[in-house]
Design an enzyme around this catalytic site. Sequence first.
Site, PDB file in Angstrom:
ATOM      1  N   HIS A  96       0.814  -1.009   0.168  1.00 48.79           N
ATOM      2  CA  HIS A  96       0.095  -0.043   0.076  1.00 48.79           C
ATOM      3  C   HIS A  96       0.804   1.060  -0.126  1.00 48.79           C
ATOM      4  O   HIS A  96       0.902   2.043   0.964  1.00 48.79           O
ATOM      5  CB  HIS A  96      -1.071   0.069   1.197  1.00 48.79           C
ATOM      6  CG  HIS A  96      -1.946  -1.120   1.116  1.00 48.79           C
ATOM      7  ND1 HIS A  96      -2.761  -1.490   2.037  1.00 48.79           N
ATOM      8  CD2 HIS A  96      -2.860  -1.363  -0.025  1.00 48.79           C
ATOM      9  CE1 HIS A  96      -3.854  -2.228   1.729  1.00 48.79           C
ATOM     10  NE2 HIS A  96      -3.825  -2.066   0.433  1.00 48.79           N
ATOM     11  N   GLU A 187      -5.621  -8.637   2.641  1.00 48.12           N
ATOM     12  CA  GLU A 187      -5.017  -9.808   3.332  1.00 48.12           C
ATOM     13  C   GLU A 187      -6.239 -10.568   4.308  1.00 48.12           C
ATOM     14  O   GLU A 187      -6.251 -11.778   4.321  1.00 48.12           O
ATOM     15  CB  GLU A 187      -4.141  -9.239   4.516  1.00 48.12           C
ATOM     16  CG  GLU A 187      -3.485 -10.265   5.450  1.00 48.12           C
ATOM     17  CD  GLU A 187      -2.856  -9.656   6.393  1.00 48.12           C
ATOM     18  OE1 GLU A 187      -2.761 -10.236   7.671  1.00 48.12           O
ATOM     19  OE2 GLU A 187      -2.137  -8.692   6.291  1.00 48.12           O
ATOM     20  N   CYS A 288       2.189  -9.666  13.966  1.00 46.45           N
ATOM     21  CA  CYS A 288       3.392  -9.573  13.084  1.00 46.45           C
ATOM     22  C   CYS A 288       4.415  -8.712  13.986  1.00 46.45           C
ATOM     23  O   CYS A 288       4.092  -7.753  14.533  1.00 46.45           O
ATOM     24  CB  CYS A 288       3.159  -8.746  11.867  1.00 46.45           C
ATOM     25  SG  CYS A 288       4.506  -8.027  10.724  1.00 46.45           S
ATOM     26  N   SER A 317      -3.544   1.937   3.749  1.00 48.16           N
ATOM     27  CA  SER A 317      -2.671   1.157   4.630  1.00 48.16           C
ATOM     28  C   SER A 317      -3.111   0.973   6.139  1.00 48.16           C
ATOM     29  O   SER A 317      -3.205   2.008   6.747  1.00 48.16           O
ATOM     30  CB  SER A 317      -1.205   1.795   4.634  1.00 48.16           C
ATOM     31  OG  SER A 317      -0.537   1.016   5.377  1.00 48.16           O
ATOM     32  N   ASN A 319      -1.775  -0.635   8.595  1.00 50.12           N
ATOM     33  CA  ASN A 319      -0.899  -0.442   9.689  1.00 50.12           C
ATOM     34  C   ASN A 319      -0.502   1.017   9.749  1.00 50.12           C
ATOM     35  O   ASN A 319      -0.255   1.409  11.073  1.00 50.12           O
ATOM     36  CB  ASN A 319       0.398  -1.200   9.408  1.00 50.12           C
ATOM     37  CG  ASN A 319       1.030  -0.783   8.661  1.00 50.12           C
ATOM     38  OD1 ASN A 319       2.118   0.086   8.716  1.00 50.12           O
ATOM     39  ND2 ASN A 319       1.122  -1.075   7.041  1.00 50.12           N
ATOM     40  N   SER A 380       4.960  -0.143   4.566  1.00 46.64           N
ATOM     41  CA  SER A 380       5.081   0.172   3.017  1.00 46.64           C
ATOM     42  C   SER A 380       5.682   1.506   2.368  1.00 46.64           C
ATOM     43  O   SER A 380       5.604   1.624   1.211  1.00 46.64           O
ATOM     44  CB  SER A 380       3.751  -0.242   2.422  1.00 46.64           C
ATOM     45  OG  SER A 380       2.982  -1.419   2.835  1.00 46.64           O
TER      46      SER A 380
END
Length: 399
Positions: A96, A187, A288, A317, A319, A380
């Site tokens: 992203h 995802e 993660c 995105s 995150n 990203s």
Amino acid sequence: MDTHAFKRSLHHSERYNRRGFGRAEEVAESLEQAYQSGLIGTIRDNGYRLEHGRLNVRLAEAFGFCWGVERAVAMAYETRKHYPSERLWITNEIIHNPSVNDHLREMDVQFIPVEQGVKDFSGVTSGDVVILPAFGATVQEMQLLNERGCHIVDTTCPWVSKVWNTVEKHKKHTFTSIIHGKVKHEETLATSSFAGTYLVVLDLEEAQYVADYILGNGDREDFIKRFAKACSPGFDPDRDLERLGVANQTTMLKSETEEIGRLFERTMLSKYGPTQLNDHFLAFNTICDATQERQDAMFSLVDEPLDLMVVIGGFNSSNTTHLQEIAVSRGIRSFHIDTPERIDVGSNSIEHKPLAADLCREGDFLPEGPVRVGITSGASTPDRAVEEVIEKLMQLSEN
């Protein structure tokens, strides 16, 4: 469908590659020029601090490209080097980040077109090379590409693959997978395709709603309506919430994922008692490391006295959005931008995306006098983009 058996078969195919092509040295210079930054390296070496006149910059101690993203981007570059003239596709954005995806387009990588929310694979033919992005792809997409005779280059992050293994374990032992994620995120779509029975919850509020239903405090019709687009076909809340395993989209807020896990463990303990808990709840660990490190670094950064915060990363995105949420929760004047071009030096303004709102432009971006600016970026976002943001801040501070 036995997704585990399909994956095993696919991984042994001569037309499947998930390890790269041994061309790392050949693409290293291109990657360095496009994404790395000498200035950022200097700031890291200086304790993640930069002083420039009245400007004081504080970088988060973990930010930007994670290992999984670096791997995916490098594999995409290697793929073009290995297949210089073949038709090359990617099933979605590699990551992203708009600049990275634009670089792939410049390398004549075609993106699978999307019509009314549905991907159109009609242009993909036998012998074409197809990249699966860092988020992964659904098992149905992999099956289609395999049957069509495509060469598949799989850049799926190993942390995402770990979540797939988790939901396959749930399926094998007839547990429903509770997936903490965004139902339309690439995802989560991929993860749910490997699950058996599943339910996607966005946040702690939705998880609490499900927990209340399990304990007999809910309305069946309301439940079915609320989660109609966030569950497996034929999902029955009275039948399918008796045995639960928890998994997550790897980029969700770590603390919330952990709290959701504890909530469902307490719920099943309350309903079934300690002697039967293991028959009704499976513990998990699919958070993660890179997501956790960036969130921990952000929590440390916002403890410092900051006048404003800049969070850099794609607007889609997950995150990056969670990093912005951390800053906003502390009452910091924070701006989420996807590219350095959002900052206009001439007018001292910034085009940014507030949480749950549309893009807007704000003037008087950098205040007068001494100013302390915190900066972080999503997993990203390349260092080069962070460098360009800092350079614009330096220019503004000199005006």
